[in-house]
Motif scaffolding. Structure first.
Motif, PDB file in Angstrom:
ATOM      1  N   ARG A 223       0.831  -1.218   0.000  1.00 38.01           N
ATOM      2  CA  ARG A 223       0.000   0.000   0.000  1.00 38.01           C
ATOM      3  C   ARG A 223       0.860   1.260   0.000  1.00 38.01           C
ATOM      4  O   ARG A 223       0.498   2.278  -0.600  1.00 38.01           O
ATOM      5  N   GLY A 228      -1.402   5.342  -6.273  1.00 32.83           N
ATOM      6  CA  GLY A 228      -2.787   4.978  -6.521  1.00 32.83           C
ATOM      7  C   GLY A 228      -3.054   4.471  -7.918  1.00 32.83           C
ATOM      8  O   GLY A 228      -3.881   3.575  -8.122  1.00 32.83           O
ATOM      9  N   THR A 229      -2.337   5.000  -8.903  1.00 31.80           N
ATOM     10  CA  THR A 229      -2.568   4.592 -10.295  1.00 31.80           C
ATOM     11  C   THR A 229      -2.111   3.167 -10.564  1.00 31.80           C
ATOM     12  O   THR A 229      -2.534   2.553 -11.545  1.00 31.80           O
ATOM     13  N   ASP A 233      -7.401  -2.945  -6.743  1.00 30.67           N
ATOM     14  CA  ASP A 233      -8.522  -2.698  -5.846  1.00 30.67           C
ATOM     15  C   ASP A 233      -8.396  -3.469  -4.541  1.00 30.67           C
ATOM     16  O   ASP A 233      -8.867  -3.017  -3.497  1.00 30.67           O
ATOM     17  N   LYS A 236      -6.548  -1.163  -2.353  1.00 28.02           N
ATOM     18  CA  LYS A 236      -7.156   0.150  -2.112  1.00 28.02           C
ATOM     19  C   LYS A 236      -8.174   0.100  -0.989  1.00 28.02           C
ATOM     20  O   LYS A 236      -8.383   1.070  -0.266  1.00 28.02           O
TER      21      LYS A 236
END
Length: 260
Positions: A223, A228-229, A233, A236
């Motif tokens: 993480r 983020g890109t 999922d 996330k």
């Protein structure tokens, strides 16, 4: 003989693969190794939220100790992919035998820092010289129930191949690296539910099960490492580590009255 106990890196054709929209490319690996991304990763690792302790887990004496582990980003020699380095603890150890872990161990009085502890333990366990490891830094200590506080130390190992390792078979059963592209597959992501009232992230790759403290560390490291890109999922979504475990109520016993 020691070399034969080292397992080759698992490639993108692993049987754990199905389909995934997130596949890291060579450009992505280069991005992850930039100075900006390194600083971002370490900053986030120093701000990982505290583990919410289940009320059912009372403190014990192990929690007074401290330890360090090495989270080694390995730049694979033949593919230039990035993988993470793991070991399987020796079957002869009294605690957590045969479980998968990062190299590392309890901090000795002679260790000048947690970084020194992680490097010393890594060299003792798998024969990886400290000169081969480019240290990124120390994360904040993680305080987890029933175990020593753990300081993750992150480093990069360029030009890596698992057969370069020389295992101490009294401590380590085997060593292996798992590519990031394998760890971020949705089919690999699981969780383990504990009776004491919490659950934790788990990664299942073929016959390997990365769970417990090592699963927790792997989850948070990915993480923090991936922007983020590039994050799937499955990473996330923050996992709820506290999930009360309740046994079903006992079945009611109905006693028939007897007429005399």
């Amino acid at each position: 003989m020691q070399q034969l106990m080292c397992r080759q890196s698992r490639d993108r054709h692993s049987s754990a693969a199905v389909t995934d929209s997130t596949v890291l490319t060579e450009d992505d690996f280069s991005l992850l190794l930039t100075e900006e991304q390194r600083q971002r990763c370490m900053e986030q690792l120093r701000n990982v939220p505290a583990f919410p302790r289940p009320k059912s887990l009372t403190p014990n004496r192990n929690e007074k100790n401290s330890a360090a582990v090495l989270i080694a980003l390995c730049l694979e020699q033949h593919s230039n992919e990035i993988s993470l380095l793991y070991t399987r603890r020796s079957r002869h150890l009294r605690s957590h035998s045969l479980q998968i872990s990062f190299p590392g161990g309890k901090r000795d009085e002679s260790d000048a820092s947690f970084e020194e502890c992680a490097l010393r333990e890594t060299e003792e366990e798998i024969g990886l010289p400290r000169e081969r490891i480019q240290i990124w830094g120390e994360a904040s200590a993680l305080h987890l129930p029933r175990t020593a506080s753990i300081v993750p130390v992150v480093g990069l190992v360029p030009d890596f191949h698992v057969t370069q390792l020389k295992l101490n078979l009294d401590e380590v059963e085997e060593a292996f690296s798992i590519p990031l592209n394998t760890l971020i597959r949705p089919t690999v992501a699981r969780h383990t539910q504990f009776r004491s009232g919490y659950s934790g992230p788990t990664f299942v790759v073929d016959q390997l099960r990365i769970w417990g403290i090592t699963g927790y560390l792997t989850y948070w490291f990915l993480r923090c490492l991936l922007p983020g890109t590039l994050m799937p999922d499955t990473l996330k979504t923050k996992m709820n580590f506290i999930r009360p475990y309740r046994l079903p109520p006992p079945a009611a016993h109905h006693h028939k009255s007897t007429n005399h």
